[in-house]
Write a protein that holds these residues in place. Sequence first.
Motif, PDB file in Angstrom:
ATOM      1  N   GLY A  78      54.686  14.606   4.522  1.00  0.00           N
ATOM      2  CA  GLY A  78      54.722  15.895   3.837  1.00  0.00           C
ATOM      3  C   GLY A  78      55.822  16.745   4.443  1.00  0.00           C
ATOM      4  O   GLY A  78      56.655  16.245   5.212  1.00  0.00           O
ATOM      5  N   ALA A  79      55.802  18.031   4.103  1.00  0.00           N
ATOM      6  CA  ALA A  79      56.898  18.913   4.504  1.00  0.00           C
ATOM      7  C   ALA A  79      56.597  19.687   5.781  1.00  0.00           C
ATOM      8  O   ALA A  79      57.332  19.604   6.760  1.00  0.00           O
ATOM      9  N   GLY A  80      55.492  20.449   5.770  1.00  0.00           N
ATOM     10  CA  GLY A  80      55.199  21.358   6.877  1.00  0.00           C
ATOM     11  C   GLY A  80      54.642  20.615   8.076  1.00  0.00           C
ATOM     12  O   GLY A  80      53.693  19.841   7.943  1.00  0.00           O
ATOM     13  N   TYR A  81      55.201  20.859   9.262  1.00  0.00           N
ATOM     14  CA  TYR A  81      54.733  20.146  10.466  1.00  0.00           C
ATOM     15  C   TYR A  81      54.160  21.122  11.483  1.00  0.00           C
ATOM     16  O   TYR A  81      54.175  20.877  12.686  1.00  0.00           O
ATOM     17  N   ASP A  82      53.663  22.257  10.990  1.00  0.00           N
ATOM     18  CA  ASP A  82      53.049  23.261  11.869  1.00  0.00           C
ATOM     19  C   ASP A  82      51.734  22.751  12.468  1.00  0.00           C
ATOM     20  O   ASP A  82      51.178  23.375  13.367  1.00  0.00           O
ATOM     21  N   ASN A  83      51.248  21.619  11.977  1.00  0.00           N
ATOM     22  CA  ASN A  83      50.011  21.018  12.499  1.00  0.00           C
ATOM     23  C   ASN A  83      50.258  20.059  13.667  1.00  0.00           C
ATOM     24  O   ASN A  83      49.327  19.477  14.209  1.00  0.00           O
ATOM     25  N   ILE A  84      51.531  19.861  14.022  1.00  0.00           N
ATOM     26  CA  ILE A  84      51.849  18.950  15.132  1.00  0.00           C
ATOM     27  C   ILE A  84      52.307  19.767  16.340  1.00  0.00           C
ATOM     28  O   ILE A  84      53.154  20.661  16.199  1.00  0.00           O
ATOM     29  N   ASP A  85      51.787  19.473  17.517  1.00  0.00           N
ATOM     30  CA  ASP A  85      52.258  20.123  18.736  1.00  0.00           C
ATOM     31  C   ASP A  85      53.557  19.418  19.160  1.00  0.00           C
ATOM     32  O   ASP A  85      53.534  18.370  19.813  1.00  0.00           O
ATOM     33  N   LEU A  86      54.669  20.007  18.731  1.00  0.00           N
ATOM     34  CA  LEU A  86      55.973  19.375  18.976  1.00  0.00           C
ATOM     35  C   LEU A  86      56.315  19.328  20.463  1.00  0.00           C
ATOM     36  O   LEU A  86      56.894  18.345  20.930  1.00  0.00           O
ATOM     37  N   ALA A  87      55.928  20.372  21.201  1.00  0.00           N
ATOM     38  CA  ALA A  87      56.226  20.397  22.640  1.00  0.00           C
ATOM     39  C   ALA A  87      55.499  19.249  23.336  1.00  0.00           C
ATOM     40  O   ALA A  87      56.063  18.575  24.207  1.00  0.00           O
ATOM     41  N   ALA A  88      54.251  18.998  22.919  1.00  0.00           N
ATOM     42  CA  ALA A  88      53.486  17.893  23.510  1.00  0.00           C
ATOM     43  C   ALA A  88      54.156  16.559  23.180  1.00  0.00           C
ATOM     44  O   ALA A  88      54.220  15.656  24.024  1.00  0.00           O
ATOM     45  N   CYS A  89      54.670  16.423  21.957  1.00  0.00           N
ATOM     46  CA  CYS A  89      55.373  15.190  21.564  1.00  0.00           C
ATOM     47  C   CYS A  89      56.599  14.998  22.456  1.00  0.00           C
ATOM     48  O   CYS A  89      56.807  13.921  23.017  1.00  0.00           O
ATOM     49  N   THR A  90      57.406  16.049  22.566  1.00  0.00           N
ATOM     50  CA  THR A  90      58.641  15.957  23.350  1.00  0.00           C
ATOM     51  C   THR A  90      58.323  15.620  24.812  1.00  0.00           C
ATOM     52  O   THR A  90      58.967  14.744  25.404  1.00  0.00           O
ATOM     53  N   ALA A  91      57.315  16.285  25.362  1.00  0.00           N
ATOM     54  CA  ALA A  91      56.960  16.049  26.766  1.00  0.00           C
ATOM     55  C   ALA A  91      56.565  14.598  26.997  1.00  0.00           C
ATOM     56  O   ALA A  91      56.794  14.042  28.072  1.00  0.00           O
ATOM     57  N   LYS A  92      55.990  13.967  25.961  1.00  0.00           N
ATOM     58  CA  LYS A  92      55.509  12.598  26.112  1.00  0.00           C
ATOM     59  C   LYS A  92      56.512  11.563  25.580  1.00  0.00           C
ATOM     60  O   LYS A  92      56.229  10.362  25.540  1.00  0.00           O
ATOM     61  N   GLY A  93      57.657  12.055  25.087  1.00  0.00           N
ATOM     62  CA  GLY A  93      58.664  11.151  24.534  1.00  0.00           C
ATOM     63  C   GLY A  93      58.280  10.564  23.184  1.00  0.00           C
ATOM     64  O   GLY A  93      58.741   9.488  22.802  1.00  0.00           O
TER      65      GLY A  93
END
Length: 307
Positions: A78-93
């Motif tokens: 989908g379009a909106g990714y406000d439901n994903i914790d992007l900082a957590a993704c980046t921190a974990k690679g």
Amino acid sequence: MTKVLIATDKPFAKVAVDGIRKIVEDAGFELVLLEKYTAQSDFVNAIADVDAAIIRSDIADKEVIEAGKNLKIIVRAGAGYDNIDLAACTAKGVVAMNTPGQNSNAVAELAFGMMVMAARNNFDGSSGTELRGKKLGIHAYGNVGKYVALIAKGFGMDVYAFDPFVSKEAMEKDGIKCLTSVEELYKTCQYVSLHIPANDKTKKSINFELLSSMPKNACLVNTARKEVIDEEGLLKVFAERPDFKYVSDIEPGCKAEITEKYTGRFFFTPKKMGAQTSEANVNAGLAAAHQIVKFIKTGDKTYQVNK
Ligand code: 3PG
């Protein structure tokens, strides 16, 4: 074996799940399916040993991302990714992606369906009004906004848009009148269709000042996110402007008060329905599966949103 999880509280149409399964299995991967889960812990448990995940509006917070011990990629179909914790993704690679444009037509059609419904007084049997010749303001001229503009032109509406990221020339090429401020958009247009993302800058940005400046018989159409509305301001406009209507793809937090006091001036879908068509499910779901296969096999990061 590489495992790909589909975690969808609101499931895709079967045809989309079948299509995703084929793409995943043809790549030599295994598909794991978690649908209509009742507790967030089900999602946390399901992501624990997969390499990739496809989600919709499902909440991929820090707990979920950290639980994905082998997780390499998460794709929001989908379009909106406000439901994903992007900082957590980046921190974990972990690479986070969306699938821009894939469900846009479905959302635009719903925006229009709700607009017609409002113009016809929710089909209550009374005389309504027509959309032809009325001014429509598109707030953010992205993928959905463009489809809304196309449909609006078919209806004979006078179409305006405000989007600081799209040039006047690009809008004029599409036959849309470009406005240069958000204030001007709301002051000019009887109908406003919202297509902004929910982020720190936009949350609660649709406020009393903007809404109360709209012309007579104003109608706000929200197929974006409820968080972009300042609900205190919304309630104040409902109270002060008996001609104001609000139609939204998802119930606002203040639904109870609106329902109790303002009969006939609102419509809310019970669940987010904009992208809930089999076509949109197929488009977004299959795109997500292809993006995952490409990323795992070749490292392709097109559509990454956490960079
Ligand atoms: C989106 O951001 O793509 C839409 O809001 C659709 O969300 P959904 O996949 O949860 O229906």
